[in-house]
Design an enzyme around this catalytic site. Sequence first.
Site, PDB file in Angstrom:
ATOM      1  N   GLY A   1       0.796  -1.092  -0.062  1.00 53.79           N
ATOM      2  CA  GLY A   1       0.108   0.096   0.022  1.00 53.79           C
ATOM      3  C   GLY A   1       0.982   1.247  -0.146  1.00 53.79           C
TER       4      GLY A   1
ATOM      5  CB  ALA B   1       3.317   2.210   4.763  1.00 54.48           C
TER       6      ALA B   1
ATOM      7  CG  HIS C   1     -15.497   8.236   9.829  1.00 54.67           C
ATOM      8  ND1 HIS C   1     -16.432   9.215   9.260  1.00 54.67           N
ATOM      9  CD2 HIS C   1     -14.197   8.956   9.057  1.00 54.67           C
ATOM     10  CE1 HIS C   1     -16.011  10.120   8.502  1.00 54.67           C
ATOM     11  NE2 HIS C   1     -14.684  10.014   8.512  1.00 54.67           N
TER      12      HIS C   1
ATOM     13  NE  ARG D   1     -12.133  11.358  10.724  1.00 49.89           N
ATOM     14  CZ  ARG D   1     -11.227  10.911   9.322  1.00 49.89           C
ATOM     15  NH1 ARG D   1     -10.710   9.918   9.998  1.00 49.89           N
ATOM     16  NH2 ARG D   1     -11.075  11.516   8.585  1.00 49.89           N
TER      17      ARG D   1
ATOM     18  CD  GLU E   1      -5.448   1.749   9.267  1.00 47.19           C
ATOM     19  OE1 GLU E   1      -5.446   2.160   8.281  1.00 47.19           O
ATOM     20  OE2 GLU E   1      -6.525   1.271  10.295  1.00 47.19           O
TER      21      GLU E   1
ATOM     22  NE  ARG F   1      -6.621   7.856  10.320  1.00 45.75           N
ATOM     23  CZ  ARG F   1      -7.240   8.315   9.287  1.00 45.75           C
ATOM     24  NH1 ARG F   1      -6.834   9.259   8.760  1.00 45.75           N
ATOM     25  NH2 ARG F   1      -8.214   7.907   8.916  1.00 45.75           N
TER      26      ARG F   1
ATOM     27  CB  SER G   1      -3.773   7.848   8.256  1.00 53.76           C
ATOM     28  OG  SER G   1      -4.839   7.603   7.231  1.00 53.76           O
TER      29      SER G   1
HETATM   30  C1  LIG Z   1     -12.585   4.338   3.021  1.00 49.88           C
HETATM   31  C2  LIG Z   1     -11.330   5.031   3.580  1.00 49.88           C
HETATM   32  C3  LIG Z   1     -10.983   6.234   3.630  1.00 49.88           C
HETATM   33  C4  LIG Z   1      -9.917   6.819   4.074  1.00 49.88           C
HETATM   34  N1  LIG Z   1      -9.650   7.944   3.768  1.00 49.88           N
HETATM   35  C5  LIG Z   1      -8.599   8.644   4.321  1.00 49.88           C
HETATM   36  C6  LIG Z   1      -8.321  10.091   4.000  1.00 49.88           C
HETATM   37  O1  LIG Z   1      -9.111  10.803   3.050  1.00 49.88           O
HETATM   38  N2  LIG Z   1      -6.988  10.558   4.405  1.00 49.88           N
HETATM   39  C7  LIG Z   1      -6.064   9.892   5.295  1.00 49.88           C
HETATM   40  O2  LIG Z   1      -5.053  10.205   5.585  1.00 49.88           O
HETATM   41  N3  LIG Z   1      -6.488   8.369   5.390  1.00 49.88           N
HETATM   42  C8  LIG Z   1      -7.555   7.808   5.000  1.00 49.88           C
HETATM   43  N4  LIG Z   1      -7.807   6.667   5.226  1.00 49.88           N
HETATM   44  C9  LIG Z   1      -6.805   5.832   5.800  1.00 49.88           C
HETATM   45  C10 LIG Z   1      -5.888   5.189   4.899  1.00 49.88           C
HETATM   46  O3  LIG Z   1      -6.340   4.989   3.950  1.00 49.88           O
HETATM   47  C11 LIG Z   1      -4.984   4.406   5.482  1.00 49.88           C
HETATM   48  O4  LIG Z   1      -4.602   4.414   7.056  1.00 49.88           O
HETATM   49  C12 LIG Z   1      -3.573   4.086   4.640  1.00 49.88           C
HETATM   50  O5  LIG Z   1      -4.044   4.041   3.278  1.00 49.88           O
HETATM   51  C13 LIG Z   1      -2.989   3.037   5.182  1.00 49.88           C
HETATM   52  O6  LIG Z   1      -1.652   2.610   4.311  1.00 49.88           O
HETATM   53  P1  LIG Z   1      -0.859   1.337   4.489  1.00 49.88           P
HETATM   54  O7  LIG Z   1       0.013   1.383   3.505  1.00 49.88           O
HETATM   55  O8  LIG Z   1      -0.469   1.127   5.957  1.00 49.88           O
HETATM   56  O9  LIG Z   1      -1.599   0.028   4.479  1.00 49.88           O
HETATM   57  P2  LIG Z   1      -2.662  -0.421   3.305  1.00 49.88           P
HETATM   58  O10 LIG Z   1      -3.005   0.548   2.127  1.00 49.88           O
HETATM   59  O11 LIG Z   1      -3.885  -1.152   3.919  1.00 49.88           O
HETATM   60  O12 LIG Z   1      -1.826  -1.610   2.497  1.00 49.88           O
HETATM   61  C14 LIG Z   1      -1.741  -2.930   3.071  1.00 49.88           C
HETATM   62  C15 LIG Z   1      -0.833  -3.878   2.321  1.00 49.88           C
HETATM   63  O13 LIG Z   1      -0.420  -4.921   2.885  1.00 49.88           O
HETATM   64  C16 LIG Z   1      -0.910  -6.220   2.293  1.00 49.88           C
HETATM   65  N5  LIG Z   1      -1.034  -7.128   3.384  1.00 49.88           N
HETATM   66  C17 LIG Z   1      -1.854  -7.212   4.475  1.00 49.88           C
HETATM   67  N6  LIG Z   1      -1.628  -8.543   5.082  1.00 49.88           N
HETATM   68  C18 LIG Z   1      -0.694  -9.010   4.443  1.00 49.88           C
HETATM   69  C19 LIG Z   1       0.103 -10.116   4.797  1.00 49.88           C
HETATM   70  N7  LIG Z   1      -0.402 -11.137   5.831  1.00 49.88           N
HETATM   71  N8  LIG Z   1       0.879 -10.623   4.071  1.00 49.88           N
HETATM   72  C20 LIG Z   1       1.218  -9.925   2.859  1.00 49.88           C
HETATM   73  N9  LIG Z   1       0.842  -8.663   2.683  1.00 49.88           N
HETATM   74  C21 LIG Z   1      -0.223  -8.285   3.452  1.00 49.88           C
HETATM   75  C22 LIG Z   1      -1.934  -5.767   1.458  1.00 49.88           C
HETATM   76  O14 LIG Z   1      -1.955  -6.507   0.447  1.00 49.88           O
HETATM   77  C23 LIG Z   1      -1.478  -4.151   1.087  1.00 49.88           C
HETATM   78  O15 LIG Z   1      -0.626  -4.449   0.039  1.00 49.88           O
HETATM   79  C24 LIG Z   1      -9.195   5.992   4.657  1.00 49.88           C
HETATM   80  C25 LIG Z   1      -9.436   4.659   4.918  1.00 49.88           C
HETATM   81  C26 LIG Z   1     -10.469   4.123   4.473  1.00 49.88           C
HETATM   82  C27 LIG Z   1     -10.842   2.784   4.708  1.00 49.88           C
END
Ligand SMILES: Cc1cc2nc3c(=O)[nH]c(=O)nc-3n(C[C@H](O)[C@H](O)[C@H](O)COP(=O)(O)OP(=O)(O)OC[C@H]3O[C@@H](n4cnc5c(N)ncnc54)[C@H](O)[C@@H]3O)c2cc1C
Lengths: 521, 236
Positions: free
Chosen positions: A9, A11, A231, A280, A367, A377, A382
Amino acid sequence: MSITIIGAGLAGLSAALTLAEQGFASNLVSAQASERAQSVMAEGGINACLNTMDEDDTVENHFEDTMRGGVYLADPNAVQGLCTHAPEIVRKFYALGVPFPTNENGIIQRNFGGQKKKRTAFVKSSTGKMLMTALIDEVRKYEAKGLVTRYPHHRLVSLAIHENKCSGAVIIDTYSRQRTVLSGGVILASGGMSGLFDGLTTGTTQNTAETAALCLEQGVALANLEFIQYHPTTIGISGKRLLISEAARGEGGRLFVRRNGTPWYFMEEKYPELKNLMPRDVVSAEMVTVTAMSDCEKQVYLDMTGIDKTVWKSRLSDLREQCIHYLDIDPVKQPIPVSPGIHYFMGGIWVDEQHRTSAKYLYAAGEGACQYHGANRLGGNSLLGAVYGGQTAARTVISEMNPSLRATDDDVAYTEVSPRFRAAVSAVLGKYLKILREETELREAIRVLQELQPQNDAEERLLRLAEATAKSALFRTESRGAHRRTDYPETDASWQQQTVVILRDNELCITRRKLPERRTS
Amino acid sequence: MKLIIEILRQRDSASEPYRQKISYEAPPEDTVATLLSKLNREQELTDMTGKPVGRIEWQCSCLQKKCGSCAMRVNGVPRLACDTKLSECKSGKLLLEPLRKFPTVCDLVVDRSVMMTHLLSIHNWLEQSAHHTGKALELCYDASRCLQCGCCLEVCPNFFAEGDFYGAAAFVPASRVLSQLRREQPQDLSEFYRRNVYNGCGKSLSCRDICPAGIDIEQKLATSNAVAVWKRYFKK
Ligand SMILES: Cc1cc2nc3c(=O)[nH]c(=O)nc-3n(C[C@H](O)[C@H](O)[C@H](O)COP(=O)(O)OP(=O)(O)OC[C@H]3O[C@@H](n4cnc5c(N)ncnc54)[C@H](O)[C@@H]3O)c2cc1C
Ligand code: SF4
Ligand code: SF4
Ligand code: FES
């Protein structure tokens, strides 16, 4: 030797890009393609003090809003780094092609919850998708150069941790069932713990909470599990909660409940400064309070009928389509019924300012890591935290690079949580880890969880994580941010500490940990 | 509503596919995605011949038509399972099959990795920083929405996973990058685009109305062609 990143994702991609830009190779492992990560779902925007709206915004304002929003439970030095680097992060996304709308000063920003200035950069209500598309393309450039090796459709089986030192990871191809051992430092970027609340969150089914559960089992510390963000504006749709972005209120949407038959704009009356844009945790708790009042109806509405036509067209067209599609209500003409839903996990894998976990050569970001957001948050922080956290973790890895790390397959069998078991765990947590909590209910949650019968290792691990979450909520005898105890309604200064949980001799051991002081330089 | 669900199942890529019929009662407002989740939570579900159904493998992620994960053939049409309500299935007969243009992994799961390989091989990225123009703003937004779901490829008469024509799932993302190039800074993408998209596209536009994201595909094709082939770059 490559660094292994679990999760692609925002991060994970951001960590991979930072490494590649410095010439370091990485393995980018993800359960599904990046296009399917939760990050693509983010809607309202990303925060940074760009000061383009003639409001004299400063990095210090961003810092203060973030700390206050998180009720002073975040590491101030980490938050300082986050806010300081935010402007260059957003400008970089613009250079990578994110179609942010602009004015004569630069990128346009909108109001968002808990912030006193317009500080949220956005592309309509699809900001996450726009950031992800640009970042995926940029990382692709380095895939072609051989600096990023993708392992799509792979899941984490286990971490090679011995004597608190991580030397790599074992992953499995979910298509061919083939296992691969990857040696070297590991960055965990596998998202929030939606898998503990199946069907009850706004997030993805892909984030199964397996990584956090595995960390707990392997002796890695987790922190602040009790801080779960509800939320205020979500709606129930088939199989999940659907988010109605905070952008709706940022652009002028108002919450009301019918009191003795007439609309009562309770947030505006109770919080004259930030009104509907309070953080929130505050809005969600107020919604619970007003709907419990005897003279109020049980349903809160989001009234967007006063929003200007041009704003609908240029900034909220996708949000409008969403309401019409899922609710059959045109929000331009009619208020929509909303209620709080689980949206974000402030807690997760414990990390320090440099994104080191409690195990050597193991890092975490996004996250899934407990950083930046404290007890609650702020919207828009995020996406920023995921990008900045990924970058910071990558820089730390580079500074601690150890080419002698060798991992071996411990031959732990790969098991999966069955949908039935996940539903059973989720039912318990969903019932008791509500917006308002209290001791007897939390004890009941723990008791019911302990009666569940896991059938394999993965189920056992998930159950332990669920128990750790409920126990953390029981442990914190105060109310702060997203953790509200009806039996301890006050915020207690002595509790301005993290809740840390670690497995010792097969027992969950929960302690408090002091936060660092803010550096003055 | 009462449903007769027929699923094309396959244990793994090496096994023979077989059809399984299940009789099941589900609310019409449920989506196909919710239905599959429910079937998988049933304890002792049997098919219409009395055999245990077992876990039905399928893929999902967002459950709100934002990630493309759950694309499959529903009654013969490629769609997102999370965006298909059971009420649309008036006859009560629901046929679920994996997409056909990609290798089947098991049951309803297909391997769409080739789509990412294609974007890699046409160099779909910016070599220089983006050249933003007001004219291309909406286009970039729309193109950036592509889910990489593969529905457009499923209906394209010219696309085959092993072929060298990459279809709309390539030209939609490419149009974003192409529209952000400057005349002074052309890129390899234009050349590869011509080779793997322009030359193979019959412009029949079978792909036009299938996109579950509602992307204006025709416009993206025209833009990509204009920049990559006719060198009509966007100007401020
Ligand atoms: C509907 C919605 C709206 C949002 N709007 C906002 C916003 O407007 N502004 C804001 O700042 N934040 C927002 N957020 C929060 C934000 O989207 C997330 O916190 C952020 O995108 C997290 O990014 P990440 O890279 O940590 O995780 P993610 O994008 O969740 O990526 C996780 C990755 O890990 C992989 N993965 C998971 N488990 C495993 C495993 N066991 N083995 C291998 N791979 C795995 C997945 O395949 C994925 O590639 C929103 C969230 C939602 C749900
Ligand atoms: S226009 Fe026709 S040939 Fe070209 S991508 Fe679309 S369906 Fe395929
Ligand atoms: S263009 Fe539309 S149908 Fe094709 S892959 Fe993208 S989202 Fe799917
Ligand atoms: S699950 Fe994401 S589009 Fe259906």
